[in-house]
Design an enzyme around this catalytic site. Structure first.
Site, short mmCIF file in Angstrom:
data_model
loop_
_atom_site.label_atom_id
_atom_site.label_comp_id
_atom_site.label_asym_id
_atom_site.label_seq_id
_atom_site.Cartn_x
_atom_site.Cartn_y
_atom_site.Cartn_z
N ASN A 78 0.83 -1.21 0.00
CA ASN A 78 0.00 0.00 0.00
C ASN A 78 0.86 1.26 0.00
O ASN A 78 1.95 1.29 0.60
CB ASN A 78 -0.97 0.00 1.19
N HIS A 82 -3.77 0.71 -3.05
CA HIS A 82 -3.87 -0.46 -2.18
C HIS A 82 -2.84 -1.51 -2.61
O HIS A 82 -2.40 -1.53 -3.76
CB HIS A 82 -5.28 -1.04 -2.23
N GLU A 126 -2.97 -4.66 -3.22
CA GLU A 126 -3.34 -5.54 -4.33
C GLU A 126 -3.21 -4.79 -5.66
O GLU A 126 -2.72 -5.34 -6.65
CB GLU A 126 -4.79 -6.04 -4.17
N CYS A 148 -10.13 -5.48 0.73
CA CYS A 148 -11.24 -4.56 0.98
C CYS A 148 -12.19 -4.57 -0.23
O CYS A 148 -11.86 -5.09 -1.30
CB CYS A 148 -10.72 -3.15 1.24
N CYS A 166 -10.73 -3.19 -3.49
CA CYS A 166 -9.82 -4.08 -4.22
C CYS A 166 -10.58 -5.23 -4.88
O CYS A 166 -10.23 -5.66 -5.97
CB CYS A 166 -8.75 -4.62 -3.29
#
Ligand SMILES: [Zn+2]
Length: 301
Positions: free
Chosen positions: A89, A102, A104, A129, A132
């Site tokens: 992140n 983020h 990912e 989240c 994502c």
């Protein structure tokens, strides 16, 4: 070993530390584990792919730049080429939270920027989240993408995001990581920054606005990093091109690198423009030299 790993390396298990030390000690280690690295790590630790990737997550989280949350998320995107791409992140002090990247997204865009054409699995140290999960619906792996988390069974994106809204709902079938070439060119004398921005704009994913764009940045270390725009069917989880460029700088260079110049590649009058928001964010990051690079179609799409 790069300074970023010194505080995170002790979080790896003793077996992984011993096996991974030669890899992370490489001066040219660039955040990618090649198939030979992964084979060596598996042979020395006896771990399978999922357990090894989970065990390596602290090394991915070492790339985190989280001045606001101090919350370090690491992700590893496993490509069909066999490469594993680390990501983390990224937050920007002084700009709205919506500009954050983020973990990912970082790992996925890392893989995409390196030419990966499909992902098999995302390993991440916290449950993805909603943002994502939506971002990942844009991938060409679609609902089959595997999500691997510590202490959980491996499930698919379809398991994590049931009854999703995605590209197919808007009639879009060319997806994120599908190879794309939009056929743009630029006028005048090319230079490395412009060439990098053009290359990224040509592979950008903007099927909803058709406003393909990219940002290329020149750092105080003399390095050029480019990022392509990645649009999403739900619009808001789209990743702006500046974020894609900056995450590459953080992964390949250092969070201490400064951006000296930037170019924003887009058409003369796109339906949506990245220029103003890119300029505003770059000013906060201390860069005032931001040029617009006009791209034009050399062939009909
Ligand atoms: Zn997220």
């Amino acid at each position: 070993m790069h300074q970023r790993f010194t505080s995170f390396f002790p979080q790896l298990s003793a077996d992984i530390q011993a096996a991974a030390l030669p890899i992370f000690n490489r001066e040219q280690f660039n955040g990618i584990l090649a198939p030979a690295d992964i084979q060596a790590l598996k042979a020395q630790t006896g771990l399978d792919d999922d357990a090894l990737a989970i065990g390596l997550l602290p090394a991915a989280a070492a790339y985190s730049v989280a001045p606001i949350s101090q919350f370090h998320v690491g992700a590893i995107a496993r490509g069909v080429s066999g490469n594993w791409y680390l990501g983390a992140n990224v937050e920007f002090a002084g700009v709205p939270l919506g500009q954050s990247i983020h973990a990912e997204q970082c790992a996925i865009v890392h893989a995409w920027s390196c030419g990966e054409t499909r992902l098999d699995t995302i390993t991440v140290n916290y449950s993805p989240c909603g943002h994502c999960r939506q971002f990942m619906t844009e991938l060409n792996s679609q609902r089959e993408l595997k999500i691997s988390l510590p202490g959980r069974d491996v499930l698919t994106l379809g398991d994590y995001l049931v009854d999703s809204f995605g590209p197919a709902d808007l009639g879009i079938h060319t997806l994120l990581l599908d190879p794309q070439d939009h056929g743009y060119s630029i006028q005048g004398n090319n230079h490395p920054l412009a060439d990098a921005a053009l290359e990224a704009a040509n592979r950008s994913h903007a099927p909803y606005s058709l406003s393909h764009s990219a940002v290329a940045i020149l750092t105080d270390k003399g390095e050029v990093y480019a990022g392509a725009y990645a649009e999403n069917a739900a619009f808001n989880p789209s990743l702006p091109p500046l974020q894609a460029a900056v995450l590459m700088m953080y992964l390949k260079g250092s969070p201490d690198d400064r951006i000296l110049r930037a170019v924003v590649a887009e058409e003369t009058a796109p339906q949506i423009s990245q220029y103003a928001s890119t300029l505003e964010t770059l000013r906060t990051l201390g860069c005032e030299d931001v040029q617009k690079l006009v791209i034009t179609r050399r062939i009909n799409p």
